[in-house]
Structure formats: structure tokens, C-alpha cells
Motif scaffolding. Structure first.
Motif, PDB file in Angstrom:
ATOM      1  N   GLU A 159     127.449 111.352  43.062  1.00  0.00           N
ATOM      2  CA  GLU A 159     126.921 112.545  42.400  1.00  0.00           C
ATOM      3  C   GLU A 159     126.163 112.105  41.149  1.00  0.00           C
ATOM      4  OE1 GLU A 159     128.731 116.668  40.420  1.00  0.00           O
ATOM      5  OE2 GLU A 159     130.092 115.144  41.202  1.00  0.00           O
ATOM      6  N   GLY A 160     125.147 112.876  40.787  1.00  0.00           N
ATOM      7  CA  GLY A 160     124.381 112.567  39.590  1.00  0.00           C
ATOM      8  C   GLY A 160     123.411 111.438  39.842  1.00  0.00           C
ATOM      9  N   GLY A 161     123.174 110.646  38.823  1.00  0.00           N
ATOM     10  CA  GLY A 161     122.233 109.545  38.964  1.00  0.00           C
ATOM     11  C   GLY A 161     122.176 108.702  37.721  1.00  0.00           C
ATOM     12  N   GLY A 162     121.332 107.707  37.781  1.00  0.00           N
ATOM     13  CA  GLY A 162     121.189 106.804  36.655  1.00  0.00           C
ATOM     14  C   GLY A 162     120.200 105.716  36.966  1.00  0.00           C
ATOM     15  N   PHE A 163     120.237 104.693  36.131  1.00  0.00           N
ATOM     16  CA  PHE A 163     119.309 103.573  36.257  1.00  0.00           C
ATOM     17  C   PHE A 163     120.060 102.257  36.119  1.00  0.00           C
ATOM     18  CE2 PHE A 163     116.933 107.042  34.151  1.00  0.00           C
ATOM     19  CZ  PHE A 163     115.958 107.264  35.119  1.00  0.00           C
ATOM     20  N   PHE A 164     119.885 101.392  37.086  1.00  0.00           N
ATOM     21  CA  PHE A 164     120.297 100.001  36.971  1.00  0.00           C
ATOM     22  C   PHE A 164     119.024  99.224  36.681  1.00  0.00           C
ATOM     23  CE2 PHE A 164     123.846 101.570  39.426  1.00  0.00           C
ATOM     24  CZ  PHE A 164     124.915 100.825  38.968  1.00  0.00           C
ATOM     25  N   ASP A 165     119.029  98.448  35.615  1.00  0.00           N
ATOM     26  CA  ASP A 165     117.909  97.568  35.303  1.00  0.00           C
ATOM     27  C   ASP A 165     118.365  96.146  35.621  1.00  0.00           C
ATOM     28  OD1 ASP A 165     116.549  99.783  34.260  1.00  0.00           O
ATOM     29  OD2 ASP A 165     117.209  99.373  32.211  1.00  0.00           O
ATOM     30  N   VAL A 166     117.536  95.414  36.360  1.00  0.00           N
ATOM     31  CA  VAL A 166     117.841  94.026  36.713  1.00  0.00           C
ATOM     32  C   VAL A 166     116.699  93.138  36.236  1.00  0.00           C
ATOM     33  CG1 VAL A 166     119.323  94.592  38.682  1.00  0.00           C
ATOM     34  CG2 VAL A 166     116.878  94.289  39.061  1.00  0.00           C
ATOM     35  N   ARG A 167     117.035  91.951  35.781  1.00  0.00           N
ATOM     36  CA  ARG A 167     116.029  90.986  35.321  1.00  0.00           C
ATOM     37  C   ARG A 167     115.483  90.220  36.513  1.00  0.00           C
ATOM     38  NH1 ARG A 167     113.845  91.221  30.149  1.00  0.00           N
ATOM     39  NH2 ARG A 167     115.529  91.477  28.637  1.00  0.00           N
ATOM     40  N   GLN A 168     114.170  90.233  36.628  1.00  0.00           N
ATOM     41  CA  GLN A 168     113.526  89.445  37.664  1.00  0.00           C
ATOM     42  C   GLN A 168     113.338  88.030  37.134  1.00  0.00           C
ATOM     43  OE1 GLN A 168     109.559  90.709  38.691  1.00  0.00           O
ATOM     44  NE2 GLN A 168     109.611  89.638  40.643  1.00  0.00           N
ATOM     45  N   ALA A 169     113.854  87.062  37.860  1.00  0.00           N
ATOM     46  CA  ALA A 169     113.669  85.664  37.461  1.00  0.00           C
ATOM     47  C   ALA A 169     112.559  85.080  38.332  1.00  0.00           C
ATOM     48  CB  ALA A 169     114.968  84.887  37.644  1.00  0.00           C
ATOM     49  N   PRO A 170     111.701  84.236  37.806  1.00  0.00           N
ATOM     50  CA  PRO A 170     111.764  83.651  36.471  1.00  0.00           C
ATOM     51  C   PRO A 170     110.987  84.428  35.406  1.00  0.00           C
ATOM     52  CG  PRO A 170     110.102  82.498  37.730  1.00  0.00           C
ATOM     53  CD  PRO A 170     110.690  83.554  38.648  1.00  0.00           C
ATOM     54  N   SER A 171     110.323  85.535  35.757  1.00  0.00           N
ATOM     55  CA  SER A 171     109.466  86.255  34.805  1.00  0.00           C
ATOM     56  C   SER A 171     110.239  86.910  33.665  1.00  0.00           C
ATOM     57  CB  SER A 171     108.645  87.319  35.527  1.00  0.00           C
ATOM     58  OG  SER A 171     109.481  88.391  35.947  1.00  0.00           O
ATOM     59  N   ASP A 172     111.506  87.225  33.877  1.00  0.00           N
ATOM     60  CA  ASP A 172     112.372  87.902  32.916  1.00  0.00           C
ATOM     61  C   ASP A 172     111.962  89.357  32.681  1.00  0.00           C
ATOM     62  OD1 ASP A 172     114.829  87.246  31.768  1.00  0.00           O
ATOM     63  OD2 ASP A 172     113.967  87.087  29.760  1.00  0.00           O
ATOM     64  N   GLU A 173     111.140  89.920  33.576  1.00  0.00           N
ATOM     65  CA  GLU A 173     110.774  91.334  33.471  1.00  0.00           C
ATOM     66  C   GLU A 173     111.931  92.191  33.960  1.00  0.00           C
ATOM     67  OE1 GLU A 173     106.537  92.715  34.242  1.00  0.00           O
ATOM     68  OE2 GLU A 173     106.697  90.978  35.575  1.00  0.00           O
ATOM     69  N   TRP A 174     112.037  93.396  33.390  1.00  0.00           N
ATOM     70  CA  TRP A 174     113.033  94.348  33.862  1.00  0.00           C
ATOM     71  C   TRP A 174     112.476  95.113  35.052  1.00  0.00           C
ATOM     72  CZ3 TRP A 174     117.866  94.090  32.702  1.00  0.00           C
ATOM     73  CH2 TRP A 174     118.312  93.784  31.420  1.00  0.00           C
ATOM     74  N   ILE A 175     113.273  95.215  36.098  1.00  0.00           N
ATOM     75  CA  ILE A 175     113.000  96.114  37.214  1.00  0.00           C
ATOM     76  C   ILE A 175     114.012  97.242  37.107  1.00  0.00           C
ATOM     77  CG2 ILE A 175     113.072  96.411  39.720  1.00  0.00           C
ATOM     78  CD1 ILE A 175     112.223  93.461  39.966  1.00  0.00           C
ATOM     79  N   ARG A 176     113.515  98.467  37.109  1.00  0.00           N
ATOM     80  CA  ARG A 176     114.389  99.636  36.994  1.00  0.00           C
ATOM     81  C   ARG A 176     114.627 100.210  38.382  1.00  0.00           C
ATOM     82  NH1 ARG A 176     115.349 104.012  32.371  1.00  0.00           N
ATOM     83  NH2 ARG A 176     116.684 102.285  31.798  1.00  0.00           N
ATOM     84  N   LEU A 177     115.903 100.420  38.704  1.00  0.00           N
ATOM     85  CA  LEU A 177     116.320 100.999  39.977  1.00  0.00           C
ATOM     86  C   LEU A 177     116.880 102.388  39.683  1.00  0.00           C
ATOM     87  CD1 LEU A 177     118.219  97.807  41.120  1.00  0.00           C
ATOM     88  CD2 LEU A 177     115.906  98.457  41.792  1.00  0.00           C
ATOM     89  N   ALA A 178     116.126 103.410  40.051  1.00  0.00           N
ATOM     90  CA  ALA A 178     116.558 104.788  39.830  1.00  0.00           C
ATOM     91  C   ALA A 178     117.427 105.195  41.011  1.00  0.00           C
ATOM     92  CB  ALA A 178     115.340 105.706  39.717  1.00  0.00           C
ATOM     93  N   VAL A 179     118.708 105.455  40.751  1.00  0.00           N
ATOM     94  CA  VAL A 179     119.656 105.773  41.817  1.00  0.00           C
ATOM     95  C   VAL A 179     120.124 107.212  41.712  1.00  0.00           C
ATOM     96  CG1 VAL A 179     120.431 103.380  42.113  1.00  0.00           C
ATOM     97  CG2 VAL A 179     121.623 104.863  40.482  1.00  0.00           C
ATOM     98  N   SER A 180     120.444 107.770  42.876  1.00  0.00           N
ATOM     99  CA  SER A 180     120.988 109.124  42.939  1.00  0.00           C
ATOM    100  C   SER A 180     121.969 109.191  44.100  1.00  0.00           C
ATOM    101  CB  SER A 180     119.863 110.150  43.085  1.00  0.00           C
ATOM    102  OG  SER A 180     119.112 109.882  44.241  1.00  0.00           O
ATOM    103  N   ALA A 181     122.560 110.350  44.303  1.00  0.00           N
ATOM    104  CA  ALA A 181     123.610 110.509  45.317  1.00  0.00           C
ATOM    105  C   ALA A 181     123.151 109.966  46.667  1.00  0.00           C
ATOM    106  CB  ALA A 181     123.996 111.976  45.440  1.00  0.00           C
ATOM    107  N   GLY A 182     124.017 109.134  47.255  1.00  0.00           N
ATOM    108  CA  GLY A 182     123.749 108.530  48.548  1.00  0.00           C
ATOM    109  C   GLY A 182     123.225 107.108  48.474  1.00  0.00           C
ATOM    110  N   ASP A 183     122.825 106.659  47.297  1.00  0.00           N
ATOM    111  CA  ASP A 183     122.310 105.300  47.153  1.00  0.00           C
ATOM    112  C   ASP A 183     123.464 104.312  47.038  1.00  0.00           C
ATOM    113  OD1 ASP A 183     119.622 105.998  47.264  1.00  0.00           O
ATOM    114  OD2 ASP A 183     119.479 106.279  45.092  1.00  0.00           O
ATOM    115  N   LEU A 184     123.343 103.216  47.762  1.00  0.00           N
ATOM    116  CA  LEU A 184     124.303 102.110  47.728  1.00  0.00           C
ATOM    117  C   LEU A 184     123.552 100.892  47.226  1.00  0.00           C
ATOM    118  CD1 LEU A 184     127.171 101.049  48.461  1.00  0.00           C
ATOM    119  CD2 LEU A 184     126.240 100.469  50.680  1.00  0.00           C
ATOM    120  N   LEU A 185     124.052 100.269  46.194  1.00  0.00           N
ATOM    121  CA  LEU A 185     123.365  99.167  45.540  1.00  0.00           C
ATOM    122  C   LEU A 185     124.301  97.978  45.417  1.00  0.00           C
ATOM    123  CD1 LEU A 185     120.754  98.388  43.960  1.00  0.00           C
ATOM    124  CD2 LEU A 185     121.867  99.286  41.925  1.00  0.00           C
ATOM    125  N   VAL A 186     123.767  96.792  45.736  1.00  0.00           N
ATOM    126  CA  VAL A 186     124.509  95.541  45.576  1.00  0.00           C
ATOM    127  C   VAL A 186     123.711  94.647  44.626  1.00  0.00           C
ATOM    128  CG1 VAL A 186     125.489  93.510  46.697  1.00  0.00           C
ATOM    129  CG2 VAL A 186     125.455  95.708  47.911  1.00  0.00           C
TER     130      VAL A 186
END
Length: 181
Positions: free
Chosen positions: A99-126
Motif C-alpha cells: 500500500e502507498g508508495g515511495g522511492f528507492f534510490d540506488v547508486r549506479q556504479a561506476p558513474s555514482d549517479e542516483w537512479i530513482r525507483l518509484a514504487v507503488s502497491a504491487g511492486d516487488l524490488l530486490v
């Protein structure tokens, strides 16, 4: 789930922070950094699909956590700050949004840029062990999530710094993505 590069502008972490124009991230890029994501609709029977994922990945325990002002009370803002501070874990982090939602930010290597993963109900993230990441709720201020664990439920963060850079799980992660490139 929607993946895109974070704009790195200051402001409320709960806002989308999408670049203008948007810079979407494709599934191959996520695969290259070992991030996995798929959708299991939160409908009757979703538990069976989640059980199958848990069995396949050798997860024996789970819990449900609600990150909300109502659920956490006076600790809400402090908890959000801790989740949003850049860190790694020594185990992969697997989350299923109920329920609800949010953001997981992960660092892309080797660039060190942030990738934002916008998640909501039903999303499964590893999120793999050793990858720098952080989490925040979105403007709804609510995320109810099933967390899966190989052993006893725990959340143990190693915040970014010399200790985390030298952590064997971080080193193994960097080797694994170099080998995959």
C-alpha cells in the motif's frame, strides 16, 4: 515501477525529483547493476506468488512494516532520515509494496549517479547486497511493505564511508557488476 535518473536538486526528498526532460532508466541498465523488479498485483492470491519468490530465493522469514506518521508517531521523521541516509546492507533487500508508495534510490556504479525507483502497491524490488541505496516515502507519507529475510528479520545499515567502501559485501558487489559488464 518507474526508473529514472534523480535530478540531484535540493528540496523535499518525497517529491519525484525527475530530471527535465526525464531521463528514463531501462531494464537492461537495472540488470547491469543487479537490481531486479517485477509486479505482483495486490489481489487475492498474491501471497502464493510471493511465497514462490521467497522459496526460490531461500527466504524463510518476513514481516510487514508500515512507514507512516500514524504508524511510527513521534519517530516518523527520524526514521525517514535514517532510511534516506546512503547505506549498504550485507544481505539483499527484498521489498513488496502492499500500500502507498515511495522511492528507492540506488547508486549506479561506476558513474555514482542516483537512479530513482518509484514504487507503488504491487511492486516487488530486490536490491543486491553491497549497493549504495536509500529510501523515502512519497508525498502520501505511507508505505506498507512486506520485507523478506533469509534469516531473522533485521534491518542493519552500514552508512557510506571508509568502512562501507572496504566492506567485503561492497567489494563483492563491485566485482559482480564488473564481471557482468
Amino acid at each position: 515501477m518507474r526508473a529514472y535518473y534523480f535530478d540531484n536538486l535540493s528540496g523535499d526528498q518525497r517529491l519525484p525529483h525527475d530530471c527535465v526532460p526525464s531521463r528514463p532508466v531501462d531494464p537492461e541498465t537495472l540488470k547491469s547493476i543487479k537490481v531486479e523488479a517485477w509486479t505482483i498485483p495486490v489481489t487475492p492470491g498474491y501471497e502464493e506468488e510471493l511465497d514462490a519468490v521467497a522459496k526460490e530465493r531461500n527466504y524463510r522469514n518476513r514481516d510487514v512494516i508500515e512507514i507512516s506518521k500514524e504508524g511510527l508517531g513521534d519517530e516518523y521523521e527520524q526514521k525517514l532520515k535514517g532510511f534516506y541516509k546512503e547505506h549498504i546492507h550485507e544481505d539483499e533487500e527484498i521489498r513488496y509494496i502492499l500500500e502507498g508508495g515511495g522511492f528507492f534510490d540506488v547508486r549506479q556504479a561506476p558513474s555514482d549517479e542516483w537512479i530513482r525507483l518509484a514504487v507503488s502497491a504491487g511492486d516487488l524490488l530486490v536490491i543486491p547486497a553491497g549497493i549504495y541505496h536509500r529510501f523515502t516515502v512519497d508525498e502520501r507519507n505511507l508505505t506498507r511493505t512486506t520485507r523478506l529475510f533469509k534469516d531473522e528479520p533485521k534491518w542493519s545499515a552500514i552508512y557510506r564511508g571508509p568502512e562501507s567502501d572496504a566492506n567485503p559485501h561492497r567489494i563483492d558487489y563491485l566485482k559482480s557488476i564488473a564481471a557482468a559488464a
